[in-house]
Design a protein around this motif. Sequence first.
Motif, PDB file in Angstrom:
ATOM      1  N   ALA A 109       0.831  -1.204   0.000  1.00 63.06           N
ATOM      2  CA  ALA A 109       0.000   0.000   0.000  1.00 63.06           C
ATOM      3  C   ALA A 109       0.866   1.255   0.000  1.00 63.06           C
ATOM      4  N   GLY A 110       1.919   1.269   0.828  1.00 64.74           N
ATOM      5  CA  GLY A 110       2.826   2.413   0.845  1.00 64.74           C
ATOM      6  C   GLY A 110       3.544   2.585  -0.476  1.00 64.74           C
ATOM      7  N   HIS A 111       3.956   1.475  -1.055  1.00 63.26           N
ATOM      8  CA  HIS A 111       4.614   1.518  -2.364  1.00 63.26           C
ATOM      9  C   HIS A 111       3.683   2.080  -3.417  1.00 63.26           C
ATOM     10  N   GLN A 112       2.416   1.688  -3.390  1.00 64.99           N
ATOM     11  CA  GLN A 112       1.476   2.142  -4.408  1.00 64.99           C
ATOM     12  C   GLN A 112       1.224   3.638  -4.313  1.00 64.99           C
ATOM     13  N   ILE A 113       1.203   4.160  -3.090  1.00 66.72           N
ATOM     14  CA  ILE A 113       1.061   5.614  -2.931  1.00 66.72           C
ATOM     15  C   ILE A 113       2.249   6.319  -3.576  1.00 66.72           C
ATOM     16  N   CYS A 114       3.440   5.821  -3.299  1.00 64.21           N
ATOM     17  CA  CYS A 114       4.643   6.426  -3.883  1.00 64.21           C
ATOM     18  C   CYS A 114       4.607   6.373  -5.415  1.00 64.21           C
ATOM     19  N   ILE A 115       4.216   5.229  -5.953  1.00 62.66           N
ATOM     20  CA  ILE A 115       4.192   5.063  -7.406  1.00 62.66           C
ATOM     21  C   ILE A 115       3.161   5.982  -8.047  1.00 62.66           C
ATOM     22  N   GLU A 116       1.977   6.093  -7.432  1.00 63.14           N
ATOM     23  CA  GLU A 116       0.932   6.939  -8.001  1.00 63.14           C
ATOM     24  C   GLU A 116       1.372   8.401  -8.036  1.00 63.14           C
ATOM     25  N   VAL A 117       1.948   8.888  -6.942  1.00 64.05           N
ATOM     26  CA  VAL A 117       2.414  10.284  -6.900  1.00 64.05           C
ATOM     27  C   VAL A 117       3.582  10.456  -7.858  1.00 64.05           C
ATOM     28  N   TRP A 118       4.505   9.509  -7.866  1.00 67.34           N
ATOM     29  CA  TRP A 118       5.685   9.553  -8.736  1.00 67.34           C
ATOM     30  C   TRP A 118       5.292   9.648 -10.196  1.00 67.34           C
ATOM     31  N   LEU A 119       4.360   8.790 -10.615  1.00 68.30           N
ATOM     32  CA  LEU A 119       3.949   8.788 -12.022  1.00 68.30           C
ATOM     33  C   LEU A 119       3.119  10.016 -12.368  1.00 68.30           C
ATOM     34  N   ALA A 120       2.197  10.382 -11.483  1.00 69.10           N
ATOM     35  CA  ALA A 120       1.323  11.519 -11.772  1.00 69.10           C
ATOM     36  C   ALA A 120       2.126  12.803 -11.978  1.00 69.10           C
ATOM     37  N   VAL A 121       3.079  13.053 -11.099  1.00 67.86           N
ATOM     38  CA  VAL A 121       3.893  14.269 -11.215  1.00 67.86           C
ATOM     39  C   VAL A 121       4.868  14.161 -12.380  1.00 67.86           C
ATOM     40  N   SER A 122       5.448  12.979 -12.566  1.00 65.12           N
ATOM     41  CA  SER A 122       6.390  12.795 -13.667  1.00 65.12           C
ATOM     42  C   SER A 122       5.729  13.036 -15.016  1.00 65.12           C
ATOM     43  N   LEU A 123       4.475  12.599 -15.144  1.00 67.66           N
ATOM     44  CA  LEU A 123       3.791  12.728 -16.427  1.00 67.66           C
ATOM     45  C   LEU A 123       3.425  14.173 -16.764  1.00 67.66           C
ATOM     46  N   LEU A 124       3.571  15.076 -15.792  1.00 70.97           N
ATOM     47  CA  LEU A 124       3.380  16.490 -16.116  1.00 70.97           C
ATOM     48  C   LEU A 124       4.397  16.939 -17.163  1.00 70.97           C
ATOM     49  N   THR A 125       5.582  16.354 -17.106  1.00 68.60           N
ATOM     50  CA  THR A 125       6.613  16.708 -18.085  1.00 68.60           C
ATOM     51  C   THR A 125       6.366  16.060 -19.438  1.00 68.60           C
ATOM     52  N   ASP A 126       5.407  15.132 -19.485  1.00 65.38           N
ATOM     53  CA  ASP A 126       5.071  14.530 -20.769  1.00 65.38           C
ATOM     54  C   ASP A 126       4.510  15.577 -21.721  1.00 65.38           C
ATOM     55  N   ALA A 127       3.909  16.635 -21.154  1.00 64.64           N
ATOM     56  CA  ALA A 127       3.418  17.722 -22.003  1.00 64.64           C
ATOM     57  C   ALA A 127       4.564  18.382 -22.764  1.00 64.64           C
ATOM     58  N   LEU A 128       5.720  18.510 -22.111  1.00 67.39           N
ATOM     59  CA  LEU A 128       6.892  19.056 -22.796  1.00 67.39           C
ATOM     60  C   LEU A 128       7.308  18.151 -23.944  1.00 67.39           C
ATOM     61  N   ALA A 129       7.255  16.844 -23.697  1.00 67.46           N
ATOM     62  CA  ALA A 129       7.646  15.890 -24.734  1.00 67.46           C
ATOM     63  C   ALA A 129       6.723  15.990 -25.943  1.00 67.46           C
ATOM     64  N   LEU A 130       5.428  16.131 -25.697  1.00 69.27           N
ATOM     65  CA  LEU A 130       4.470  16.218 -26.802  1.00 69.27           C
ATOM     66  C   LEU A 130       4.683  17.493 -27.615  1.00 69.27           C
ATOM     67  N   ALA A 131       4.893  18.610 -26.914  1.00 71.94           N
ATOM     68  CA  ALA A 131       5.138  19.865 -27.620  1.00 71.94           C
ATOM     69  C   ALA A 131       6.439  19.800 -28.407  1.00 71.94           C
ATOM     70  N   GLY A 132       7.466  19.255 -27.784  1.00 68.42           N
ATOM     71  CA  GLY A 132       8.747  19.131 -28.478  1.00 68.42           C
ATOM     72  C   GLY A 132       8.661  18.212 -29.674  1.00 68.42           C
TER      73      GLY A 132
END
Length: 319
Positions: A139-162
Amino acid sequence: MRVPAENFLTLRAFGAPPIVIALAAQGSFRGFMDTKTPLYALGAGNLLNAILDVILIFLFHFGVSGAAVATVISEYLIAFILLWKLSGKVELISPNIDGRRIVRYLKSGGLLIGRTIAVLLIMTLSTSLAAREGPIPMAGHQICIEVWLAVSLLTDALALAGQALLAGGYSQGNYEQAQEVVFRLLQIGLITGIGLAGFLFLGFGAFSHLFTTDSEVLKIAWSGIFFVAGSQPMNALAFVLDGLYYGVSDFGYAAYSMILVAAISSIFLLMAAPVFGLAGIWAGLFLFMTLRVVVGLWRLGTKSGPWEMVWSETEIEQK
């Protein structure tokens, strides 16, 4: 954990068709440099998902199955909106089918499928190893993964624009513009990653409390703060490099390098997890993202493949 997981996946399987349609439609809108329509469609779908989650999980007491049904319904709404808007831009069912283009598309698509499988292998392996630690660590790991991926994917917008900007310059032979896009995107990606790292160091406690109030689970989640926050600069560069690959159609290298990186990271995970537990799993995921950046920067630095034309043309103009 297994029984509710099986129930969830059984129901989520009905969402496979709209997911594939929505992903393909989003790619089409990116080709038109239209990022607003997918945003509105995903916003509407996720809003419906959130509302149905409350109704099905809490009011009707469907639990995990209710979450799955809510997600599937929202996915069909997203696919419908995207197809409806896309029908005004292109002919969805064309009478003229070019076999050569289909073969070229399938070749590129096959490479990217292999790449996606490599990514999913790492995420699946890490989840499997975390589950072996027990319900509370999982459960603790899943919280970390969800926050990690959600915030990391914010930079995916840069990738799409680039990706869109680089593809435009590259296809038109404007290699000086293409090189400028590469440099700026890497700079902005790194700065964004550092900013997200600081944001998470300060706000991770608030984020983790959104998932649970269980003190033991929160303690596990808190132990992963250096993984969640510290890896953000590397994550941002990794996603940006993905966009650069796609911008010049460097699909072969994107696929084969990811398979190599996934293989190395998988071996590390299998060796580290039994010894160090969740810390070993998080270290393996950080290694995975770091190696993605290393192979990406190596590709740019060696100026090989489609990048040879970008750099050589610019060097000739400077001479």
